[in-house]
Design a protein around this motif. Structure first.
Motif, PDB file in Angstrom:
ATOM      1  N   PHE A  96       0.827  -1.209   0.000  1.00 55.80           N
ATOM      2  CA  PHE A  96       0.000   0.000   0.000  1.00 55.80           C
ATOM      3  C   PHE A  96       0.864   1.263   0.000  1.00 55.80           C
ATOM      4  N   ASP A  97       1.946   1.255   0.785  1.00 56.92           N
ATOM      5  CA  ASP A  97       2.832   2.422   0.770  1.00 56.92           C
ATOM      6  C   ASP A  97       3.517   2.574  -0.578  1.00 56.92           C
ATOM      7  N   LEU A  98       3.823   1.464  -1.221  1.00 59.42           N
ATOM      8  CA  LEU A  98       4.406   1.528  -2.558  1.00 59.42           C
ATOM      9  C   LEU A  98       3.432   2.191  -3.530  1.00 59.42           C
ATOM     10  N   VAL A  99       2.170   1.797  -3.475  1.00 66.31           N
ATOM     11  CA  VAL A  99       1.162   2.394  -4.354  1.00 66.31           C
ATOM     12  C   VAL A  99       0.991   3.871  -4.037  1.00 66.31           C
ATOM     13  N   ARG A 100       0.994   4.225  -2.767  1.00 59.52           N
ATOM     14  CA  ARG A 100       0.901   5.645  -2.406  1.00 59.52           C
ATOM     15  C   ARG A 100       2.038   6.435  -3.048  1.00 59.52           C
ATOM     16  N   ARG A 101       3.246   5.898  -2.971  1.00 55.48           N
ATOM     17  CA  ARG A 101       4.394   6.592  -3.548  1.00 55.48           C
ATOM     18  C   ARG A 101       4.261   6.703  -5.067  1.00 55.48           C
ATOM     19  N   MET A 102       3.814   5.637  -5.701  1.00 51.87           N
ATOM     20  CA  MET A 102       3.672   5.642  -7.152  1.00 51.87           C
ATOM     21  C   MET A 102       2.605   6.642  -7.604  1.00 51.87           C
ATOM     22  N   VAL A 103       1.471   6.634  -6.919  1.00 51.12           N
ATOM     23  CA  VAL A 103       0.381   7.537  -7.291  1.00 51.12           C
ATOM     24  C   VAL A 103       0.785   8.996  -7.070  1.00 51.12           C
ATOM     25  N   SER A 104       1.411   9.279  -5.938  1.00 54.78           N
ATOM     26  CA  SER A 104       1.820  10.656  -5.656  1.00 54.78           C
ATOM     27  C   SER A 104       2.881  11.119  -6.648  1.00 54.78           C
ATOM     28  N   THR A 105       3.769  10.210  -7.045  1.00 63.95           N
ATOM     29  CA  THR A 105       4.796  10.552  -8.034  1.00 63.95           C
ATOM     30  C   THR A 105       4.171  10.891  -9.379  1.00 63.95           C
ATOM     31  N   MET A 106       3.247  10.046  -9.831  1.00 60.60           N
ATOM     32  CA  MET A 106       2.598  10.296 -11.123  1.00 60.60           C
ATOM     33  C   MET A 106       1.795  11.584 -11.100  1.00 60.60           C
ATOM     34  N   TYR A 107       1.057  11.801 -10.006  1.00 66.69           N
ATOM     35  CA  TYR A 107       0.234  13.005  -9.906  1.00 66.69           C
ATOM     36  C   TYR A 107       1.102  14.262  -9.891  1.00 66.69           C
ATOM     37  N   THR A 108       2.130  14.269  -9.046  1.00 68.67           N
ATOM     38  CA  THR A 108       2.980  15.451  -8.906  1.00 68.67           C
ATOM     39  C   THR A 108       3.730  15.744 -10.197  1.00 68.67           C
ATOM     40  N   THR A 109       4.227  14.699 -10.855  1.00 65.01           N
ATOM     41  CA  THR A 109       4.943  14.892 -12.112  1.00 65.01           C
ATOM     42  C   THR A 109       4.026  15.507 -13.166  1.00 65.01           C
ATOM     43  N   ALA A 110       2.810  14.990 -13.265  1.00 64.94           N
ATOM     44  CA  ALA A 110       1.857  15.527 -14.239  1.00 64.94           C
ATOM     45  C   ALA A 110       1.429  16.948 -13.875  1.00 64.94           C
ATOM     46  N   ALA A 111       1.178  17.187 -12.587  1.00 62.14           N
ATOM     47  CA  ALA A 111       0.721  18.507 -12.148  1.00 62.14           C
ATOM     48  C   ALA A 111       1.762  19.583 -12.407  1.00 62.14           C
TER      49      ALA A 111
END
Length: 207
Positions: A96-111
């Motif tokens: 779950f922490d891995l997914v949190r990191r992946m999602v936050s990375t994708m979101y922040t990079t796109a934003a």
């Protein structure tokens, strides 16, 4: 060095950097031309030839940068940056922490990217069936890539039902949050995504 010249010749790194900048300027010019034409006459009525002419590039150059009219809108050039960030994730995180990191990375990079976070781009993708279908296919591939990474990270086989169920649950929830948001890049979306992952980890409590 030839007679009559001064200074040093550009290094290989400098030349590579200049080529990369030229490539990005050309891609940006094509995208800007395309969006201008889409707004003026509609996506369906706009041709590759018109986009190339508006961007002041040749038809051949257009296809060297984008394989189709759809990809002008769909592609975001962030794949390498995201993968590099994923590869730097430290070992030992829970799934779950891995997914949190992946999602936050994708979101922040796109934003942080003007093109990926452009509201007009996402509105066009949602309004044009051909673009929406292609975007969904690209999203499916991204999910497959993420599943493989999570498999490699956790040591659980990519075809293991436990991992597949986990991926399906997370991907389904995140997809519906994005679809239900007028602008997926609007402030607060990442908090909602993280809260949804928290609920999944907690076993989907209703109270």
């Amino acid at each position: 060095m030839a007679i009559g010249t001064t200074g040093r010749q550009p290094s290989t790194k400098q030349r590579a950097g200049a080529r990369a900048e030229h490539k990005q300027r050309t891609r940006t010019a094509i995208r800007q031309a395309a969006m201008k034409l889409f707004a003026a006459q509609g996506y369906a009525k706009t041709t590759v030839e018109q986009i190339a002419e508006e961007a002041q590039v040749s038809h051949t150059t257009f296809f060297r940068y984008f394989g189709s009219k759809e990809l002008v809108v769909i592609s975001d050039d962030l794949h390498d940056e995201v993968i590099e960030a994923f590869e730097s994730i430290e070992p030992g995180l829970s799934h779950f922490d891995l997914v949190r990191r992946m999602v936050s990375t994708m979101y922040t990079t796109a934003a942080n990217d003007p093109w990926a976070s452009d509201p007009a781009r996402m509105a066009l993708i949602r309004s044009e069936p051909a673009l929406h279908t292609r975007y969904s296919l690209e999203a499916d591939q991204s999910i497959s890539d993420a599943a493989q990474m999570i498999s490699d990270y956790t040591g659980v086989g990519v075809d293991d039902l436990r991992l597949k169920t986990f991926i399906w649950a997370v991907a389904g929830v995140l997809f519906h949050i994005s679809e239900d948001t007028a602008d997926p890049m609007e402030p607060g979306t990442l908090d909602t995504l993280m809260a949804a992952i928290d609920l999944l980890e907690a076993g989907l409590p209703l109270r």
